[in-house]
Design a protein around this motif. Structure first.
Motif, PDB file in Angstrom:
ATOM      1  N   MET A 215      55.687 -21.728 -50.526  1.00  0.00           N
ATOM      2  CA  MET A 215      56.791 -22.410 -51.195  1.00  0.00           C
ATOM      3  C   MET A 215      58.036 -21.546 -51.099  1.00  0.00           C
ATOM      4  N   HIS A 216      59.162 -22.152 -50.800  1.00  0.00           N
ATOM      5  CA  HIS A 216      60.398 -21.395 -50.607  1.00  0.00           C
ATOM      6  C   HIS A 216      61.553 -22.120 -51.307  1.00  0.00           C
ATOM      7  N   GLY A 217      62.656 -21.397 -51.447  1.00  0.00           N
ATOM      8  CA  GLY A 217      63.857 -22.002 -52.010  1.00  0.00           C
ATOM      9  C   GLY A 217      63.711 -22.325 -53.478  1.00  0.00           C
ATOM     10  N   TRP A 218      64.367 -23.405 -53.898  1.00  0.00           N
ATOM     11  CA  TRP A 218      64.431 -23.758 -55.307  1.00  0.00           C
ATOM     12  C   TRP A 218      63.067 -24.112 -55.886  1.00  0.00           C
ATOM     13  N   VAL A 219      62.141 -24.603 -55.044  1.00  0.00           N
ATOM     14  CA  VAL A 219      60.808 -24.944 -55.538  1.00  0.00           C
ATOM     15  C   VAL A 219      60.103 -23.693 -56.054  1.00  0.00           C
ATOM     16  N   LEU A 220      60.217 -22.600 -55.306  1.00  0.00           N
ATOM     17  CA  LEU A 220      59.613 -21.341 -55.732  1.00  0.00           C
ATOM     18  C   LEU A 220      60.280 -20.823 -56.996  1.00  0.00           C
ATOM     19  N   TYR A 221      61.592 -20.944 -57.061  1.00  0.00           N
ATOM     20  CA  TYR A 221      62.309 -20.453 -58.245  1.00  0.00           C
ATOM     21  C   TYR A 221      61.893 -21.231 -59.498  1.00  0.00           C
ATOM     22  N   VAL A 222      61.757 -22.549 -59.373  1.00  0.00           N
ATOM     23  CA  VAL A 222      61.325 -23.366 -60.513  1.00  0.00           C
ATOM     24  C   VAL A 222      59.924 -22.962 -60.947  1.00  0.00           C
ATOM     25  N   VAL A 261      64.842 -11.754 -63.907  1.00  0.00           N
ATOM     26  CA  VAL A 261      65.601 -13.005 -63.943  1.00  0.00           C
ATOM     27  C   VAL A 261      64.701 -14.149 -64.406  1.00  0.00           C
ATOM     28  N   TYR A 262      63.472 -14.181 -63.885  1.00  0.00           N
ATOM     29  CA  TYR A 262      62.534 -15.220 -64.286  1.00  0.00           C
ATOM     30  C   TYR A 262      62.195 -15.098 -65.770  1.00  0.00           C
ATOM     31  N   LEU A 263      62.096 -13.867 -66.261  1.00  0.00           N
ATOM     32  CA  LEU A 263      61.792 -13.650 -67.676  1.00  0.00           C
ATOM     33  C   LEU A 263      62.903 -14.197 -68.566  1.00  0.00           C
ATOM     34  N   ILE A 264      64.139 -13.887 -68.203  1.00  0.00           N
ATOM     35  CA  ILE A 264      65.272 -14.395 -68.984  1.00  0.00           C
ATOM     36  C   ILE A 264      65.321 -15.922 -68.921  1.00  0.00           C
ATOM     37  N   ALA A 265      65.079 -16.469 -67.727  1.00  0.00           N
ATOM     38  CA  ALA A 265      65.087 -17.928 -67.578  1.00  0.00           C
ATOM     39  C   ALA A 265      63.994 -18.563 -68.420  1.00  0.00           C
ATOM     40  N   ALA A 266      62.822 -17.936 -68.469  1.00  0.00           N
ATOM     41  CA  ALA A 266      61.720 -18.469 -69.272  1.00  0.00           C
ATOM     42  C   ALA A 266      62.076 -18.465 -70.753  1.00  0.00           C
TER      43      ALA A 266
END
Length: 292
Positions: A215-222, A261-266
């Motif tokens: 998975m790449h791009g925005w899908v991975l980020y989500v 970044v993922y932690l803050i987003a969560a």
């Protein structure tokens, strides 16, 4: 004509939402005590079910993923990796499910007396946390005596943050669906779907590196910003990472890149879930007694 100061009195139906928990803490303790006392009433095994059910679940996942699909050979100390993720998802699923049904299950109290309705979903989350503790105890025993896990302040802190994220997300979604569930019982079906998907939507049965490869791009980020994904990785860091060799090619240790970044987003997602859940809950709360 004598005027009466009503500022010191509580007006039924008007409250501060979740903040009222601190004012009604005594009732919250009673609801938690009721939830823990009645869970296994008239059950032969009683609290043993808190160990049996996750144990059977673990054995099935380990048989399928670890042995049949070979994850045990690709991931060092896979049994510990798997169990650390399962306890997190189990906490979310139980808390979320119980919170959704909290108002319906306590309809007799909701119809007869006034108290902040948020107490019911919050007490359901606390009861789920109490049932989560025996699983953590087993995780600690296995990690220490089988895999030589050594506790650290950073690891324990990561686990506590993971618990906070899961509890907050379960409460936010629980408030949202608890309010809707009183009027539209279809909400229970949506909740069951979310609970079913939750185990596969986070790196419990597989590693995040497998997801990154496909998975790449925005899908991975989500996917990586999913609060459950972040909480599971925090538990992996706390209990599993220190038991594997950092140079092992098949171990996949360490946080994913940009994990902060993922932690803050969560955390932001959890805050939004609580805000939206509280708003929807308060909107439907006005007709709880009639709808029940």
């Amino acid at each position: 004509m004598t005027s009466i100061d009503l500022s010191q009195y509580d007006v039924p139906g008007r409250g501060r939402g979740i903040l009222d928990v601190f004012h009604w803490s005594y009732l919250l303790r009673l609801l938690v005590r009721k939830g823990t006392a009645t869970r296994y009433r008239n059950s032969v095994l009683g609290w043993t079910w808190s160990y049996v059910k996750p144990g059977i679940q673990y054995l099935v996942y380990f048989l399928v993923m670890g042995i049949i699909l070979g994850m045990g050979g690709r991931t060092e100390n896979f049994p510990l990796y798997l169990f650390a993720g399962i306890v997190v998802v189990n906490f979310f699923n139980e808390g979320f499910g119980n919170a959704t049904n909290a108002i319906v299950d306590n309809r007799s109290l909701v119809q007869k007396i006034y108290l902040p309705r948020e107490l019911f979903p919050i007490s359901a989350i606390i009861v789920a946390f109490i049932h989560f503790l025996p699983q953590v105890a087993i995780l600690l025993i296995v990690a220490v005596f089988i895999y030589g896990w050594v506790p650290s302040f950073v690891g324990i802190g990561a686990a506590l943050v993971g618990v906070f994220i899961v509890g907050s997300m379960a409460l936010g979604l629980g408030l949202f669906f608890a309010g809707i569930n009183v009027r539209y019982r279809d909400a229970q079906n949506f909740v069951e779907v979310i609970r079913m998907v939750s185990t596969w939507a986070s790196p419990v049965l597989y590693t995040w590196t497998l997801v990154a490869e496909r998975m790449h791009g925005w899908v991975l980020y989500v996917y990586m910003m999913n609060p459950l994904t972040v909480a599971v990785e925090l538990f992996h860091f706390a209990f599993w990472e220190s038991t594997v060799s950092s140079d092992a090619e098949n171990a996949s240790p360490g946080f994913p890149p940009h994990f902060e970044v993922y932690l803050i987003a969560a955390l932001v997602v959890c805050a939004l879930a609580l805000t939206i859940g509280q708003f929807v809950f308060r909107r439907f709360e006005r007709t709880f007694a009639q709808d029940l």
